[in-house]
Enzyme design. Sequence first.
Site, PDB file in Angstrom:
ATOM      1  N   TYR A 245       0.492  12.463  -5.985  1.00  0.00           N
ATOM      2  CA  TYR A 245      -0.014  11.189  -6.504  1.00  0.00           C
ATOM      3  C   TYR A 245      -1.532  11.223  -6.511  1.00  0.00           C
ATOM      4  O   TYR A 245      -2.147  11.580  -5.515  1.00  0.00           O
ATOM      5  CB  TYR A 245       0.481  10.045  -5.610  1.00  0.00           C
ATOM      6  CG  TYR A 245       0.021   8.662  -6.046  1.00  0.00           C
ATOM      7  CD1 TYR A 245       0.407   8.133  -7.279  1.00  0.00           C
ATOM      8  CD2 TYR A 245      -0.795   7.885  -5.218  1.00  0.00           C
ATOM      9  CE1 TYR A 245       0.005   6.867  -7.669  1.00  0.00           C
ATOM     10  CE2 TYR A 245      -1.206   6.605  -5.607  1.00  0.00           C
ATOM     11  CZ  TYR A 245      -0.805   6.104  -6.830  1.00  0.00           C
ATOM     12  OH  TYR A 245      -1.213   4.839  -7.218  1.00  0.00           O
TER      13      TYR A 245
ATOM     14  N   ASP B 194      -7.511  16.632  -4.013  1.00  0.00           N
ATOM     15  CA  ASP B 194      -7.439  15.183  -3.815  1.00  0.00           C
ATOM     16  C   ASP B 194      -7.199  14.961  -2.321  1.00  0.00           C
ATOM     17  O   ASP B 194      -6.081  15.071  -1.833  1.00  0.00           O
ATOM     18  CB  ASP B 194      -6.309  14.590  -4.666  1.00  0.00           C
ATOM     19  CG  ASP B 194      -6.164  13.081  -4.453  1.00  0.00           C
ATOM     20  OD1 ASP B 194      -6.861  12.528  -3.572  1.00  0.00           O
ATOM     21  OD2 ASP B 194      -5.348  12.466  -5.169  1.00  0.00           O
TER      22      ASP B 194
ATOM     23  N   LYS C  58      -9.220   5.982   1.464  1.00  0.00           N
ATOM     24  CA  LYS C  58      -8.538   5.651   2.719  1.00  0.00           C
ATOM     25  C   LYS C  58      -9.477   5.733   3.938  1.00  0.00           C
ATOM     26  O   LYS C  58     -10.279   4.835   4.139  1.00  0.00           O
ATOM     27  CB  LYS C  58      -7.281   6.500   2.856  1.00  0.00           C
ATOM     28  CG  LYS C  58      -6.319   6.143   1.693  1.00  0.00           C
ATOM     29  CD  LYS C  58      -4.942   6.718   1.762  1.00  0.00           C
ATOM     30  CE  LYS C  58      -4.078   6.077   0.667  1.00  0.00           C
ATOM     31  NZ  LYS C  58      -3.509   6.972  -0.296  1.00  0.00           N
TER      32      LYS C  58
END
Length: 436
Positions: A152, A247, A275
């Site tokens: 993702y 990522d 995050k």
Amino acid sequence: MLPVTGNSLDTSNSQEIFRAAQELMPGGVSSPVRAFKSVGGQPIVFDRVKGSYAWDVDGNRYIDYVGSWGPAICGHTHPEVIAALQETLEKGTSFGAPCELENKLAEKVINAVPSVEMVRFVNSGTEACMAVLRLMRAFTGREKVIKFEGCYHGHADMFLVKAGSGVATLGLPDSPGVPRSTTANTLTAPYNDLEAVKELFAENPDAISGVILEPVVGNAGFITPEPGFLEGLRELTKENGALLVFDEVMTGFRISYGGAQARFGVTPDLTTMGKVIGGGLPVGAYGGRADIMSMVAPAGAMYQAGTLSGNPLAMTAGIKTLDLLNQEGTYDRLETTTQRLIKGIVESAKAAGIPITGSSIGGMFGFYLCEGPVRNFEEAKGTDTELFGKLHRAMLEKGVYLAPSAFEAGFTSLAHSEADIDATLQAFEECFASVT
Ligand SMILES: *Cc1c(COP(=O)(O)O)cnc(C)c1O
């Protein structure tokens, strides 16, 4: 609701609030996986969080293994983070002008993450990935990108192809509204499969801008790179004049201070973060080689901007969180906690005769309810999602909050104590015995 044993949890306030929410917001949530669709039952509405715990609006306490999906690595509402935020708050929440705090966070990121020589702050991981994709194309003059099934990279159009947890959980193949012309440039390969990547490069000569991946997959459950996979991608991208992008929105500052690239010793050209880097406030970032980053406006021609980007409040939470992490022994402590947790989970499932495979790295863990090994998304789909749903509900009843999907990694924090782990393992033991 799924039938569970010992259904003693009073969640009537949660249910009331969620009922109202569903008429106000699509599905009653601001982000899909929160809705508990894949595990059944109603979501729990949180009231407050502290350390390793979350309390719901009915006053129930949970040991939290979601940690706001990653940011809460120092424990929720860490007193030093809160104090720093309060101080910054008095001076204003957003300037829309340069502020020194941006330099401070940028220096920390550049010092920590091997590939990052320059960095641009944005407001989410999605934004970071969207921008890095534009940069990959701008720098190489090529339009195609290779991603992996189950990874993702946020919800930008071009990435909504075989995009892992949120999408997989809801059983949506691809999203309506994403133009076919856009995803035509997105090539996918199974994770851990270098041969497939080699073939894609051979089939698309001089057309592929780069390869983007989660260096440890946390959005299809928890999948680690096999020895040689990251190194092989580094070589293949170099040979083909393409960029390698990690990522690290999830793995950054979570599996080591320098992320997966420091841990595995493979340096990509570009990196996305999110995050943890925002310590609970909305921050994303992308960075990498100075020659590539110099293409970003206003230094270069690739446009990307943001009204609230780099705001002092968000920068403060990030700076303070990284300070707390960059201390002797923090990652050893995280590693020990997480290892003990996953070892105990695997043992008690096996004792109950339930097939399981699980592992951890740093402050990140995951398990699948099937025989292992799980090396890619196809194999991850072998997990028993129905059983996981029952387990999830039973664990809630026992005061343990797990990610509400069989395809999400779990997160520990520095606030998770030995006693928390003991209580969690006790709950797992009882729940594994009760769900079979
Ligand atoms: C969470 C995540 C994103 C998206 O970040 P948001 O802040 O939710 O937009 C992108 N990539 C990875 C690997 C993620 O885990």
